[in-house]
Design a protein around this motif. Sequence first.
Motif, mmCIF file in Angstrom:
data_model
loop_
_atom_site.group_PDB
_atom_site.id
_atom_site.type_symbol
_atom_site.label_atom_id
_atom_site.label_comp_id
_atom_site.label_asym_id
_atom_site.label_seq_id
_atom_site.Cartn_x
_atom_site.Cartn_y
_atom_site.Cartn_z
ATOM 1 N N HIS A 1 11.141 17.160 6.156
ATOM 2 C CA HIS A 1 10.959 16.762 4.763
ATOM 3 C C HIS A 1 9.715 15.899 4.592
ATOM 4 O O HIS A 1 9.221 15.293 5.531
ATOM 5 N N ARG A 2 9.242 15.838 3.376
ATOM 6 C CA ARG A 2 8.108 14.982 3.031
ATOM 7 C C ARG A 2 8.646 13.862 2.151
ATOM 8 O O ARG A 2 9.333 14.105 1.165
ATOM 9 N N SER A 3 8.344 12.636 2.522
ATOM 10 C CA SER A 3 8.780 11.475 1.751
ATOM 11 C C SER A 3 7.579 10.889 1.023
ATOM 12 O O SER A 3 6.498 10.754 1.587
ATOM 13 N N THR A 4 7.773 10.544 -0.232
ATOM 14 C CA THR A 4 6.718 9.950 -1.044
ATOM 15 C C THR A 4 7.144 8.536 -1.395
ATOM 16 O O THR A 4 8.279 8.302 -1.797
ATOM 17 N N PHE B 1 6.247 7.584 -10.773
ATOM 18 C CA PHE B 1 5.815 6.354 -10.106
ATOM 19 C C PHE B 1 6.872 5.267 -10.246
ATOM 20 O O PHE B 1 7.173 4.560 -9.283
ATOM 21 N N ARG B 2 7.456 5.131 -11.417
ATOM 22 C CA ARG B 2 8.504 4.124 -11.621
ATOM 23 C C ARG B 2 9.703 4.397 -10.707
ATOM 24 O O ARG B 2 10.275 3.475 -10.134
ATOM 25 N N ALA B 3 10.084 5.665 -10.560
ATOM 26 C CA ALA B 3 11.189 6.020 -9.668
ATOM 27 C C ALA B 3 10.861 5.648 -8.229
ATOM 28 O O ALA B 3 11.724 5.150 -7.486
ATOM 29 N N GLY C 1 11.402 1.963 -3.477
ATOM 30 C CA GLY C 1 10.792 1.074 -2.491
ATOM 31 C C GLY C 1 10.133 1.809 -1.342
ATOM 32 O O GLY C 1 9.774 2.982 -1.453
ATOM 33 N N LYS C 2 9.997 1.099 -0.222
ATOM 34 C CA LYS C 2 9.276 1.632 0.939
ATOM 35 C C LYS C 2 9.904 2.897 1.507
ATOM 36 O O LYS C 2 9.225 3.708 2.116
ATOM 37 N N THR D 1 1.832 7.275 -1.276
ATOM 38 C CA THR D 1 1.535 7.878 0.016
ATOM 39 C C THR D 1 2.611 8.916 0.308
ATOM 40 O O THR D 1 3.746 8.797 -0.163
ATOM 41 N N GLN D 2 2.252 9.914 1.077
ATOM 42 C CA GLN D 2 3.211 10.933 1.486
ATOM 43 C C GLN D 2 3.239 10.994 2.997
ATOM 44 O O GLN D 2 2.194 10.924 3.646
#
Length: 86
Positions: free
Chosen positions: A70-73, A22-24, A29-30, A63-64
Amino acid sequence: MEESTVVKALAALAQPHRLRAFRALVVAGKAGLTPGTMADGLQVPAATLSFHLKELTNAGLVTQERVGRHRSTAPNSSAWASSSPT
């Protein structure tokens, strides 16, 4: 923000791998990060990271989104935007 939602989010963050992930994501950021990038950076096996990202998603912290192949989180900023002290 409902008290039960806060408790669920804090419980998810109480696990070291999830807190680091979560910190990473907050630092990224967005734009977010792909799971592969996160696994490499956090030195966590992909399967382990996948489990922890699922828990963070279920807690409403991230959110993913599928971007091409690719999947971005990314951190779920809308979850915190609605929070206010009660």
